[in-house]
Design a protein around this motif. Structure first.
Motif, PDB file in Angstrom:
ATOM      1  N   VAL A  24       0.850  -1.190   0.000  1.00 57.52           N
ATOM      2  CA  VAL A  24       0.000   0.000   0.000  1.00 57.52           C
ATOM      3  C   VAL A  24       0.884   1.237   0.000  1.00 57.52           C
ATOM      4  O   VAL A  24       1.837   1.318   0.791  1.00 57.52           O
ATOM      5  N   ASN A  25       0.557   2.162  -0.889  1.00 55.43           N
ATOM      6  CA  ASN A  25       1.246   3.452  -0.868  1.00 55.43           C
ATOM      7  C   ASN A  25       0.531   4.334   0.158  1.00 55.43           C
ATOM      8  O   ASN A  25      -0.640   4.690  -0.037  1.00 55.43           O
ATOM      9  N   ALA A  26       1.200   4.636   1.236  1.00 53.03           N
ATOM     10  CA  ALA A  26       0.585   5.418   2.325  1.00 53.03           C
ATOM     11  C   ALA A  26       1.699   6.106   3.103  1.00 53.03           C
ATOM     12  O   ALA A  26       2.108   5.650   4.173  1.00 53.03           O
ATOM     13  N   PRO A  27       2.219   7.231   2.545  1.00 53.29           N
ATOM     14  CA  PRO A  27       3.408   7.865   3.140  1.00 53.29           C
ATOM     15  C   PRO A  27       3.257   8.201   4.616  1.00 53.29           C
ATOM     16  O   PRO A  27       4.195   8.007   5.391  1.00 53.29           O
ATOM     17  N   GLU A  28       2.074   8.680   5.016  1.00 55.65           N
ATOM     18  CA  GLU A  28       1.911   9.092   6.413  1.00 55.65           C
ATOM     19  C   GLU A  28       1.969   7.877   7.341  1.00 55.65           C
ATOM     20  O   GLU A  28       2.553   7.927   8.422  1.00 55.65           O
ATOM     21  N   ALA A  29       1.378   6.790   6.897  1.00 53.61           N
ATOM     22  CA  ALA A  29       1.412   5.562   7.705  1.00 53.61           C
ATOM     23  C   ALA A  29       2.836   5.033   7.797  1.00 53.61           C
ATOM     24  O   ALA A  29       3.257   4.525   8.844  1.00 53.61           O
ATOM     25  N   VAL A  30       3.597   5.165   6.728  1.00 53.61           N
ATOM     26  CA  VAL A  30       4.993   4.701   6.736  1.00 53.61           C
ATOM     27  C   VAL A  30       5.794   5.487   7.773  1.00 53.61           C
ATOM     28  O   VAL A  30       6.630   4.927   8.478  1.00 53.61           O
ATOM     29  N   ARG A  31       5.485   6.772   7.889  1.00 55.68           N
ATOM     30  CA  ARG A  31       6.221   7.599   8.866  1.00 55.68           C
ATOM     31  C   ARG A  31       5.981   7.118  10.297  1.00 55.68           C
ATOM     32  O   ARG A  31       6.814   7.288  11.170  1.00 55.68           O
ATOM     33  N   ASN A  60       9.050   0.428   2.565  1.00 60.16           N
ATOM     34  CA  ASN A  60      10.051   0.712   1.556  1.00 60.16           C
ATOM     35  C   ASN A  60       9.663   2.040   0.915  1.00 60.16           C
ATOM     36  O   ASN A  60       8.622   2.121   0.268  1.00 60.16           O
ATOM     37  N   GLY A  61      10.463   3.062   1.130  1.00 61.29           N
ATOM     38  CA  GLY A  61      10.085   4.385   0.623  1.00 61.29           C
ATOM     39  C   GLY A  61       8.757   4.802   1.220  1.00 61.29           C
ATOM     40  O   GLY A  61       8.604   4.862   2.441  1.00 61.29           O
ATOM     41  N   GLU A  62       7.767   5.060   0.368  1.00 62.28           N
ATOM     42  CA  GLU A  62       6.458   5.504   0.871  1.00 62.28           C
ATOM     43  C   GLU A  62       5.451   4.349   0.900  1.00 62.28           C
ATOM     44  O   GLU A  62       4.262   4.563   1.078  1.00 62.28           O
ATOM     45  N   ASN A  63       5.941   3.132   0.682  1.00 58.66           N
ATOM     46  CA  ASN A  63       5.044   1.968   0.635  1.00 58.66           C
ATOM     47  C   ASN A  63       5.207   1.091   1.880  1.00 58.66           C
ATOM     48  O   ASN A  63       6.305   0.995   2.443  1.00 58.66           O
ATOM     49  N   MET A  64       4.117   0.444   2.264  1.00 54.54           N
ATOM     50  CA  MET A  64       4.217  -0.558   3.337  1.00 54.54           C
ATOM     51  C   MET A  64       3.651  -1.880   2.832  1.00 54.54           C
ATOM     52  O   MET A  64       2.678  -1.903   2.072  1.00 54.54           O
ATOM     53  N   ALA A  65       4.300  -2.968   3.238  1.00 56.19           N
ATOM     54  CA  ALA A  65       3.832  -4.301   2.848  1.00 56.19           C
ATOM     55  C   ALA A  65       3.080  -4.909   4.023  1.00 56.19           C
ATOM     56  O   ALA A  65       3.586  -4.970   5.145  1.00 56.19           O
ATOM     57  N   LEU A  66       1.842  -5.332   3.738  1.00 51.05           N
ATOM     58  CA  LEU A  66       1.010  -5.998   4.743  1.00 51.05           C
ATOM     59  C   LEU A  66       0.839  -7.433   4.270  1.00 51.05           C
ATOM     60  O   LEU A  66       0.435  -7.665   3.129  1.00 51.05           O
TER      61      LEU A  66
END
Ligand code: FES
Length: 288
Positions: A24-31, A60-66
């Motif tokens: 999922v591309n979710a920059p704020e969640a990645v932070r 990874n970058g602005e993405n998170m793997a679930l």
């Protein structure tokens, strides 16, 4: 403070039987990410009221793997999501692994007192509990690299060895990814069709792994057995508890576990919420 965010599906593929990797591309969640934290995924089917908690495997970058297993209607819906779909998630949820805290205990209690001896960290995962260990292994490796670049850094980080011990029913996953960040990856399967035939504790015994501290995630019987093993040897272990959840952020009291803590007056017993106070606890905190 919990936020509900919109993300975009980048990838949603089956990586093992009924196990999917959703990026999922979710920059704020990645932070907000700390290894061991999870997100709640809100479903489109409004008859399924409760969101589904899914642990974050890595970022990874602005993405998170679930990585999730398809076990019912909710996760079957998630398995249908396509690239580009919008997805609602809440974050940051839970307290993750505390690498520094475990390392301090290892240093205090075990073989690393001179700071120069190599310590061994064991990462123990079972089934769908394996994914959060990937992000954790990455974080440990990053700390090691930073320590190697910094003369004044604690020697224990530079000399750490990381061994992953993973148990699956039949079909392993994330083995190759973990090999990138661990010194050794060992696999056990219940059915014996791959790797060692048996459970992770037997595999630890068979390979004579004498870790100075453990991080773990997986089914409760595995966590209980590992906590007992560690208590008997006075080895610190942080475990990520699996529990059925409702709200995911401490409001419904649907995920309570009993814990104990030493105080000046004796042992204090408490009921803690796995979603909010955990999911990561020290193994000797939990009353099984
Ligand atoms: Fe509601 Fe934990 S799931 S309090």
């Amino acid at each position: 403070m919990k936020k509900i965010l919109n993300g975009r599906v980048v990838e949603n593929i089956e990586i093992a039987d009924k196990v999917y990797r959703l990026v999922v591309n979710a920059p704020e969640a990645v932070r907000d990410y700390v290894p061991g934290r999870f997100v709640n995924v809100y479903l489109k089917d409004k008859s399924l009221l409760l969101p589904r908690p899914v642990s974050i495997s890595e970022t990874n970058g602005e993405n998170m793997a679930l990585i999730y297993g398809v076990v019912g209607k909710g996760t079957s819906e998630i398995a249908q999501y396509d690239m580009g779909d919008r997805i609602r998630i809440s974050t940051p949820l839970g307290n993750g692994y505390q690498i520094g805290s475990l390392l301090q205990k290892m240093k205090r209690d075990h073989a690393m007192q001179d700071g120069a001896k190599a310590g061994v960290i064991g990462l123990v995962g079972g089934g769908i509990g394996v994914p959060p260990l990937l992000g954790l292994a990455k974080a440990i490796r990053k700390m090691q690299r930073e320590a190697a670049d910094d003369d004044k850094s604690n020697l224990e980080f530079r000399n750490l060895k990381t061994v992953a011990v993973l148990g699956f029913q039949r079909e392993p996953f994330l083995e190759e990814e973990l090999k990138e960040y661990c010194d050794e990856v060992l696999i056990a399967t219940d059915e014996g069709n791959f790797g060692f035939h048996g459970n992770v504790l037997d595999l630890i015994g068979q390979n004579q792994i004498h870790a100075d501290g453990y991080f773990a995630c997986g089914p409760k019987p595995m966590l209980k057995a590992l906590s007992t093993y560690c208590r008997e040897r006075q080895i610190p272990v942080q475990i990520s508890m699996e529990e059925r959840m409702g709200c995911g952020y401490g409001a419904c009291v649907g995920c309570v576990c009993k814990t104990q803590e030493k105080t000046d007056e004796g042992i204090a017993v408490a009921a803690k919420k796995v979603c909010k106070d955990g999911p990561v606890f020290y193994g000797d905190e939990v009353i099984w």
